[in-house]
Scaffold this motif. Structure first.
Motif, PDB file in Angstrom:
ATOM      1  N   HIS A   1      -9.816  31.829  37.102  1.00 60.08           N
ATOM      2  CA  HIS A   1      -9.399  32.946  37.951  1.00 60.08           C
ATOM      3  C   HIS A   1      -8.623  32.059  39.166  1.00 60.08           C
ATOM      4  N   ARG A   2      -9.343  30.657  39.301  1.00 59.06           N
ATOM      5  CA  ARG A   2      -8.764  29.937  40.411  1.00 59.06           C
ATOM      6  C   ARG A   2      -7.162  29.448  39.909  1.00 59.06           C
ATOM      7  N   PHE A   3      -7.226  29.108  38.676  1.00 57.66           N
ATOM      8  CA  PHE A   3      -5.852  28.642  38.153  1.00 57.66           C
ATOM      9  C   PHE A   3      -4.809  29.830  38.374  1.00 57.66           C
ATOM     10  N   ARG A   4      -5.148  31.226  38.198  1.00 60.99           N
ATOM     11  CA  ARG A   4      -4.237  32.015  38.017  1.00 60.99           C
ATOM     12  C   ARG A   4      -3.860  32.443  39.585  1.00 60.99           C
ATOM     13  N   ARG A   5      -5.010  32.284  40.480  1.00 64.10           N
ATOM     14  CA  ARG A   5      -4.646  32.424  41.838  1.00 64.10           C
ATOM     15  C   ARG A   5      -3.654  31.335  42.533  1.00 64.10           C
ATOM     16  N   ASP A   6      -4.185  30.208  42.290  1.00 63.59           N
ATOM     17  CA  ASP A   6      -3.347  29.070  42.976  1.00 63.59           C
ATOM     18  C   ASP A   6      -2.938  28.116  42.348  1.00 63.59           C
ATOM     19  N   ARG A   7      -2.942  28.070  40.908  1.00 66.28           N
ATOM     20  CA  ARG A   7      -2.355  27.114  39.932  1.00 66.28           C
ATOM     21  C   ARG A   7      -3.116  25.654  40.165  1.00 66.28           C
ATOM     22  N   THR A   8      -4.505  25.720  40.315  1.00 63.45           N
ATOM     23  CA  THR A   8      -5.173  24.524  40.375  1.00 63.45           C
ATOM     24  C   THR A   8      -5.393  24.021  39.248  1.00 63.45           C
ATOM     25  N   PRO A   9      -5.079  22.807  38.584  1.00 66.11           N
ATOM     26  CA  PRO A   9      -4.961  22.238  37.358  1.00 66.11           C
ATOM     27  C   PRO A   9      -6.314  22.205  37.101  1.00 66.11           C
ATOM     28  N   PHE A  10      -6.609  21.935  35.607  1.00 65.34           N
ATOM     29  CA  PHE A  10      -7.705  21.600  35.027  1.00 65.34           C
ATOM     30  C   PHE A  10      -7.791  21.500  33.856  1.00 65.34           C
ATOM     31  N   THR A  11      -8.628  20.570  32.879  1.00 69.10           N
ATOM     32  CA  THR A  11      -8.605  20.478  31.384  1.00 69.10           C
ATOM     33  C   THR A  11      -9.831  20.749  30.839  1.00 69.10           C
ATOM     34  N   ALA A  12      -9.788  21.700  29.756  1.00 65.85           N
ATOM     35  CA  ALA A  12     -11.083  21.965  29.054  1.00 65.85           C
ATOM     36  C   ALA A  12     -11.278  21.037  27.898  1.00 65.85           C
ATOM     37  N   VAL A  13     -12.403  20.508  27.854  1.00 68.40           N
ATOM     38  CA  VAL A  13     -12.647  19.496  26.641  1.00 68.40           C
ATOM     39  C   VAL A  13     -13.741  20.026  25.805  1.00 68.40           C
ATOM     40  N   MET A  14     -13.661  20.248  24.500  1.00 64.85           N
ATOM     41  CA  MET A  14     -14.635  20.605  23.617  1.00 64.85           C
ATOM     42  C   MET A  14     -15.105  19.642  22.832  1.00 64.85           C
ATOM     43  N   MET A  15     -16.317  19.225  22.858  1.00 67.42           N
ATOM     44  CA  MET A  15     -17.001  18.003  22.242  1.00 67.42           C
ATOM     45  C   MET A  15     -18.097  18.427  21.003  1.00 67.42           C
ATOM     46  N   ASP A  16     -18.018  17.451  20.163  1.00 65.93           N
ATOM     47  CA  ASP A  16     -18.933  17.725  19.138  1.00 65.93           C
ATOM     48  C   ASP A  16     -19.690  16.272  18.611  1.00 65.93           C
ATOM     49  N   ILE A  17     -20.820  16.315  18.377  1.00 66.30           N
ATOM     50  CA  ILE A  17     -21.330  14.978  18.001  1.00 66.30           C
ATOM     51  C   ILE A  17     -21.184  14.841  16.491  1.00 66.30           C
ATOM     52  N   ASP A  18     -20.617  13.685  16.335  1.00 68.83           N
ATOM     53  CA  ASP A  18     -20.112  13.520  14.740  1.00 68.83           C
ATOM     54  C   ASP A  18     -21.424  13.398  13.971  1.00 68.83           C
ATOM     55  N   ARG A  19     -21.177  13.822  12.822  1.00 72.50           N
ATOM     56  CA  ARG A  19     -22.429  14.049  11.498  1.00 72.50           C
ATOM     57  C   ARG A  19     -23.715  14.375  12.277  1.00 72.50           C
ATOM     58  N   PHE A  20     -23.572  15.293  13.006  1.00 70.03           N
ATOM     59  CA  PHE A  20     -25.229  15.566  13.725  1.00 70.03           C
ATOM     60  C   PHE A  20     -26.014  16.166  12.864  1.00 70.03           C
ATOM     61  N   LYS A  21     -25.374  16.910  11.891  1.00 74.25           N
ATOM     62  CA  LYS A  21     -26.307  17.691  10.577  1.00 74.25           C
ATOM     63  C   LYS A  21     -26.864  16.561   9.907  1.00 74.25           C
ATOM     64  N   GLN A  22     -26.097  15.568   9.447  1.00 79.14           N
ATOM     65  CA  GLN A  22     -26.784  14.451   8.623  1.00 79.14           C
ATOM     66  C   GLN A  22     -27.895  13.908   9.373  1.00 79.14           C
TER      67      GLN A  22
END
Length: 722
Positions: free
Chosen positions: A575-596
């Motif tokens: 909502h902030r981005f749509r209002r005043d175009r404040t940039p940000f980056t979303a980062v999805m993270m996954d621990i490798d081979r966690f099931k193992q």
């Protein structure tokens, strides 16, 4: 019902602050808005298709409300109910529910619309106000005279038991909201008053005029049974009228006996606690009783033949001279005034000057009576001001306590007022009132060095005006602080000793403490105890609320934001981005081979890896960044005001840090993480779309070797369209 009611329920009601629930004609729930879900603590998918019966603490109420669905159309209208509800989590609350019928175009009932509001806090505040009123009633009942308060519209508010006893015939009419005039008329109809030679209406008009004046002046009133009352009425700060009724029948009888049998004047006068004197037309004393001798600081022989008023300050001499001149005209004079007597005591007095007639009917002298009404007036003022302080909403907790300490110091005419907290054998000042700020809250003393130790031992109010000549002189406090005057009472909070409320001075008090003073200090202690308990309860409630809010938004294992709380914060960023175009980056993270890791080393080791992983990232991020756990081994973070290049640099540093921080001795392989990055575009309305793009980049990172950061790149046709 959708066919007959042309509206989009979700669009119309979902974001309303009010809680909304709609049922069809079969009492089946067809819609609830978000506010209703929060109120009932249940999800809409669990509610729609069911009835509300399970939420009724009293099933009979549910059955009773079923009548709404069978009431004839011309009798259906909005209904209001106060219900006790059992919420989805098992807790209970009080709610005010308003229902309204929903008709189609043919006036056929298609369902009911319900609005609900949680009123548990309002009911609790009303109960608190009732408790405060009970405290004030207790204070009023401690007054030996009759006391009553009428509001700014001259309607009865409250009185003490003595007031009802004095006006026993009128007592049934003393109902809150009844006007003073109607109460008078009720008593007149039952022959309660001696109206003398006046008609009922003339007497009533005269009494109402005196009542409305309410300037503190005193009038005498005679009842039909022969009793005399002395009435004093003053305006309160709210514009109402507070009045004291004192039974002065004995005083009136004493005056009559003095006039009829002068030879017995000495015996009668000395039995009266006030000052009685007879003076000639020149003002010289012809007779004086023992109390007057004490007040004017002389013996009977020394004062006889002198003008007593000459021993008063000049302003008070002029006041008395004026009363004498009026009484010489043949009419009794009655006034209230404040006098500084030669014995060093300032007294508020009721001054009565009655002419004495000779056989020819001429005035040849005056009989002067001065009654000490200081305690009564102070008590009246203190109770009226205490009522104002405790009933106002303009003052906070600390301000009310400060005002009560100030009131106590003024009432007892003492410079120091203290509220203490006693724990074990330590006495700590928590609140203080002093002329020049000599007393500092937080200062502690051994309890045994204070008079309050005696107060707590006595388990009740304790007072002295001459400590040096009492058992107080042997106490360590007398040697250490040299306090000659002290009055204090135990301070109880929820029935347990919290400390004391006390007022003191290094000098002797000229007036001894009265029984009313003892009751006043007890009432002050009781009210402060109630206020401290209320504040403690309020603080505990606020702490519990904050703790519940924290628990509801935190992942139990990693202590970072849980999925729900993270997505709420993430949508705020969109909502902030749509209002005043404040940039940000979303980062999805996954621990490798966690099931193992879980399968090979067990869930306990897996949980430790998750905690290490979350701790490693949390300490690195800024306060403006957002980080949460959104799945089993999946995490997501939002890098505030950061473009893709900056975010990529941050993520690469994090990969190295994770490899360094998240290793355990029992693990053979290095813990690594894959990351997918995406930045918002103007078409993003919800965070879920951005999260999907970051997840796609994460999938690519996993598929191309893991332990890397991959930025989402839109397909060519999307890029061209953008």
């Amino acid at each position: 019902m959708a066919e007959s009611i042309d509206l989009d329920l979700k669009q119309s009601f979902d974001d309303l602050h009010e809680s909304v629930l709609i049922t069809n004609q079969d009492r089946t729930i067809i819609f609830v808005n978000k506010s209703m879900e929060r109120l009932l603590r249940a999800k809409s998918e669990d509610l729609i298709g069911s009835t509300t019966k399970r939420f009724f603490a009293n099933p009979d109420k549910f059955e009773k409300m079923g009548e709404l669905y069978s009431t004839p159309a011309d009798q259906r209208h909005r209904q209001t109910y106060l219900l006790e509800l059992v919420l989805g989590d098992g807790s209970r609350t009080k709610a005010e529910v308003v229902s309204a019928p929903l008709f189609d175009t043919e006036r056929t009932l298609k369902g009911l619309l319900f609005f609900a509001r949680d009123v548990s806090e309002r009911l609790a505040l009303e109960e608190q106000n009732r408790n405060l009123a009970y405290t004030l009633e207790d204070a009023l009942h401690a007054i030996s005279e009759g006391f009553a308060i009428y509001d700014e519209n001259d309607r009865f508010e409250l009185c003490n038991a003595n007031y009802r006893e004095i006006y026993a015939h009128s007592a049934p009419a003393m109902v809150p909201g009844t006007s003073f005039e109607n109460i008078l008329r009720y008593g007149l109809d039952r022959n309660q008053y001696d109206t003398g030679n006046l008609s009922d209406e003339a007497w009533l008009a005269e009494r109402l005029a005196s009542h409305q004046k309410a300037d503190g002046s005193v009038i005498d009133q005679r009842l039909d049974d022969g009793r005399w009352l002395r009435i004093s009425e003053t305006r309160t700060k709210r514009g109402g009228i507070a009045g004291i009724r004192a039974d002065i029948t004995e005083l009136k009888e004493a005056q009559a006996k003095a006039e009829l049998a002068y030879k017995n004047l000495s015996l009668v006068a000395d039995s009266v606690s006030g000052s009685i004197a007879e003076v000639g037309l020149d003002g010289k004393c012809l007779f004086i009783n023992k109390t007057a001798c004490d007040w004017f600081k002389g013996t009977y022989e020394e004062l006889l033949g002198t003008r007593l008023r000459d021993r008063l300050p000049w302003k008070e001499r002029n006041f008395v001279r004026g009363l004498f001149e009026r009484a010489k005209q043949g009419q009794p004079v009655s006034e209230e005034g404040t006098f500084h007597f030669p014995d060093g005591v300032k007294r508020e007095c009721q001054f009565d000057c009655n002419p004495r007639f000779n056989e020819e009917g001429d005035v040849d002298g005056l009989v002067v009576m001065m009654s000490d009404i200081t305690d009564r007036k102070r008590t009246e003022r203190a109770l009226a001001e205490l009522y104002t302080i405790t009933s106002t909403r303009e003052l906070g907790h600390e301000e009310k306590i400060a005002e009560i300490l100030r009131l106590g110091c003024e009432h007892f005419d003492l410079p120091f007022g203290i509220i203490s907290h006693v724990m074990d054998d330590e006495y700590t000042i928590t609140h203080a009132h002093s002329p020049n700020g000599e007393l500092d809250p937080g200062t502690s003393f051994p309890l045994g060095d204070t008079y309050c130790a005696l107060t707590l031992e006595a388990d009740g109010p304790l007072a002295t005006v001459d400590a040096g000549n009492s058992e107080f002189s042997a106490h360590p406090c007398y040697e250490k602080f040299a306090l000659e005057t002290y009055i204090g009472a135990p301070l109880l909070v929820d029935g347990l000793v919290h400390g004391t409320v006390n007022f003191s001075a290094p000098e002797q008090r000229n007036r001894r403490f009265s029984s009313a003073d003892i009751q006043i200090v007890k009432q002050l202690a009781d009210w402060i105890g109630h206020e401290i308990a209320r504040q403690l309860d309020h603080q505990a409630l606020m702490d519990a609320k904050a703790n519940l809010e924290r628990m509801a938004s935190t992942d139990d294992l990693t202590q970072v934001l849980n999925r729900r709380a993270f997505l709420e914060r993430a949508n705020t960023e969109i909502h902030r981005f749509r209002r005043d175009r404040t940039p940000f980056t979303a980062v999805m993270m996954d621990i490798d081979r966690f099931k193992q890791i879980n399968d090979q080393y067990g869930h306990a080791i897996g949980d430790r890896v998750l905690r290490l992983f979350a701790d490693s990232i949390s300490v690195t991020l800024r306060s403006v960044d957002v980080f949460g756990r959104v799945g089993g081994e999946e995490f997501c973070m939002i890098l505030h005001n950061t473009d893709m290049d900056g975010a990529m640099a941050v993520c690469k540093r994090l990969l190295k840090k994770i490899s360094a921080d998240c290793q355990l001795p029992r693990l053979d392989e290095t813990i690594t993480c894959s990351m997918g990055l995406a930045t918002p575009v103007r078409e993003d309305v919800e965070f879920s779309t951005l999260m999907q793009r970051a997840d796609m980049a994460l999938y690519e990172a996993k598929a191309t070797g893991r332990n890397k950061c991959v930025a989402f790149i839109p397909p060519l046709e999307e890029a061209v369209g953008a």
